[in-house]
Design a protein around this motif. Structure first.
Motif, PDB file in Angstrom:
ATOM      1  N   ILE A  11      -9.229   7.061  -2.256  1.00 28.05           N
ATOM      2  CA  ILE A  11      -8.901   8.664  -1.851  1.00 28.05           C
ATOM      3  C   ILE A  11      -9.868   9.303  -0.998  1.00 28.05           C
ATOM      4  O   ILE A  11      -9.810  10.048  -0.307  1.00 28.05           O
ATOM      5  N   ASN A  16       0.912  -1.065  -0.029  1.00 26.01           N
ATOM      6  CA  ASN A  16      -0.031  -0.089  -0.087  1.00 26.01           C
ATOM      7  C   ASN A  16       0.902   1.213   0.146  1.00 26.01           C
ATOM      8  O   ASN A  16       1.800   1.344   0.899  1.00 26.01           O
ATOM      9  N   ILE A  46     -11.461   7.679   3.139  1.00 29.18           N
ATOM     10  CA  ILE A  46      -9.981   7.412   3.995  1.00 29.18           C
ATOM     11  C   ILE A  46     -10.373   6.436   4.986  1.00 29.18           C
ATOM     12  O   ILE A  46     -11.488   6.560   5.581  1.00 29.18           O
ATOM     13  N   THR A  90      -3.268   6.286   7.563  1.00 27.90           N
ATOM     14  CA  THR A  90      -4.408   6.604   6.618  1.00 27.90           C
ATOM     15  C   THR A  90      -3.839   5.831   5.248  1.00 27.90           C
ATOM     16  O   THR A  90      -2.763   5.982   4.786  1.00 27.90           O
ATOM     17  N   ASN A  91      -4.769   5.111   4.730  1.00 28.07           N
ATOM     18  CA  ASN A  91      -4.459   4.172   3.834  1.00 28.07           C
ATOM     19  C   ASN A  91      -4.920   4.794   2.366  1.00 28.07           C
ATOM     20  O   ASN A  91      -6.258   5.135   2.193  1.00 28.07           O
ATOM     21  N   LYS A  92      -4.188   5.093   1.541  1.00 28.10           N
ATOM     22  CA  LYS A  92      -4.472   5.642   0.093  1.00 28.10           C
ATOM     23  C   LYS A  92      -3.826   4.903  -1.117  1.00 28.10           C
ATOM     24  O   LYS A  92      -3.558   5.594  -2.013  1.00 28.10           O
ATOM     25  N   HIS A  93      -4.129   3.519  -1.096  1.00 26.78           N
ATOM     26  CA  HIS A  93      -3.664   2.785  -1.859  1.00 26.78           C
ATOM     27  C   HIS A  93      -4.143   2.811  -3.125  1.00 26.78           C
ATOM     28  O   HIS A  93      -3.479   3.048  -4.220  1.00 26.78           O
ATOM     29  N   ASN A 147       5.742   5.911   3.748  1.00 26.82           N
ATOM     30  CA  ASN A 147       4.880   6.048   2.598  1.00 26.82           C
ATOM     31  C   ASN A 147       4.697   4.824   1.912  1.00 26.82           C
ATOM     32  O   ASN A 147       3.973   4.701   0.866  1.00 26.82           O
ATOM     33  N   GLY A 188       0.784   5.097   0.791  1.00 24.12           N
ATOM     34  CA  GLY A 188      -0.075   6.188   1.564  1.00 24.12           C
ATOM     35  C   GLY A 188       0.932   6.812   2.374  1.00 24.12           C
ATOM     36  O   GLY A 188       2.132   7.270   2.288  1.00 24.12           O
TER      37      GLY A 188
END
Length: 358
Positions: free
Chosen positions: A292, A273, A295, A284-287, A313, A275
């Motif tokens: 997006i 992942n 969240i 916070t996961n933004k894979h 990151n 993020g």
């Protein structure tokens, strides 16, 4: 920093403080006014407080074997031999009997180490990667007993001498795999490398000047040992700057300088992942693009391993436990997740996606 490492450092600092207090405060004789009280207090610190801290910080938290309690009792006995008043120090004379077998073992280890280094460097002059990879390959996929695991850990630690020379000499790394991306490490900075060299050279000169009037042999040995650290400083700089993250065969190799190393099978990586993963707080996961706007907050990651300065990151989840060799392979620990701060996080994610598709 993980909980087990924090407790190891806590015990180390506590031991240094207590032993220094013992050497400074204990009287030379029991005839002094406060001699009995000070001796009892220091003895309690040596043989009660420190063993209790060792049992909790190292044995319990670090999940070590209980027979290793002999280490702290032996060390306290040695310190008592040289710091207790003369009337009591004689009772710890037995610890001095061990100096001859210890010296013999150290000399044997030194000769063996020199032989292994020369032999390994000659054999490794055409190696395509870190010498530790080949030691790791020898046991990969095997179910090892506790004794075999300990022997493997010792082999990884002894290999550090070869690793230092391997990365310090440019000629030996000419066939090294190209870096996939770079960990954000302070040791990768030229200014850090320059400062490390200045500190090492200054320390060597100062130690020689300090000991020369007392013993020329001691001055040469100590200053030479400190100066030898220049090899490690160069290896640490080149490893952190050019070879911190790369692919070796079917493994993702991550190096935090010479101090930390792990080798993750690509087939064992469950997901990667990209993020913003802060330490000691919810992450916070933004894979993916779909996430997006939504969240997803996960559980605290403060007990997971983070490599690289700043907020991580990249999050790597593993299907099974893998081993991270910390403190130059002397403090190995199992990991189930790995957090990295790299300059190109997408490079790892894309590579794993391609491998999975293939």
């Amino acid at each position: 920093m993980r909980r087990s490492v924090k407790y190891r450092l806590l015990f180390l600092l506590s031991a240094i403080v207590i032993y220094c207090i013992g050497f400074q405060w204990l009287p030379e004789s029991m005839q002094g006014a406060n001699a009995l009280g000070l001796t009892i207090a220091i003895a309690a610190s040596y043989f009660v407080l420190l063993p209790a801290m060792y049992a909790y910080c190292i044995i319990y938290v670090g999940q070590q074997h209980w027979w290793k309690m002999l280490v702290v009792f032996s060390l306290s006995s040695l310190m008592a031999r040289f710091s207790f008043p003369a009337e009591l120090a004689s009772y710890f004379e037995f610890i001095a009997w061990l100096r001859y077998p210890i010296i013999a073992v150290l000399l044997l280890l030194q000769v063996t180490l020199v032989y292994r280094v020369i032999k390994s460097l000659w054999q490794g002059r055409k190696l395509p990667g870190d010498p530790r990879l080949h030691i790791h390959d020898a046991v990969q996929g095997k179910v090892l007993s506790e004794k075999a695991l300990q022997a493997h850990g010792v082999a990884m630690t002894l290999a550090m001498e070869v690793v230092n020379w391997f990365y310090a000499l440019n000629h030996l790394t000419r066939q090294h795999p190209q870096s996939l991306c770079k960990l954000q490490l302070l040791s990768a900075s030229p200014w850090h490398y320059l400062l490390a060299n200045i500190v090492i050279i200054s320390s060597a000169v100062f130690s020689y000047w300090l000991l020369a009037s007392w013993s020329m042999i001691a001055a040469i040995l100590v200053s030479s040992f400190i100066g030898y650290c220049l090899v490690m400083a160069r290896a640490n700089y080149r490893l952190a700057r050019y070879y911190s993250v790369y692919i070796h065969q079917q493994y993702l190799v991550v190096n935090a300088g010479v101090w930390g190393f792990t080798m993750l099978p690509l087939s064992d990586i469950e997901e990667v992942n990209v993020g913003n993963y802060g330490r000691n707080k919810a992450v916070t996961n933004k894979h993916s693009k779909e996430q997006i706007n939504n969240i997803h907050k996960t559980e605290s990651n403060n007990e997971q391993l983070h490599l690289g300065r700043g907020e991580s990151n990249v999050q790597i989840k593993l299907k099974s436990l893998q081993r991270y060799y910390g403190a130059m392979s002397m403090l190995p620990e199992d990991i189930e997740q790995l957090y990295l701060h790299v300059d190109k996080p997408e490079a790892i994610s894309q590579l794993i996606s391609v491998k999975e598709a293939a």
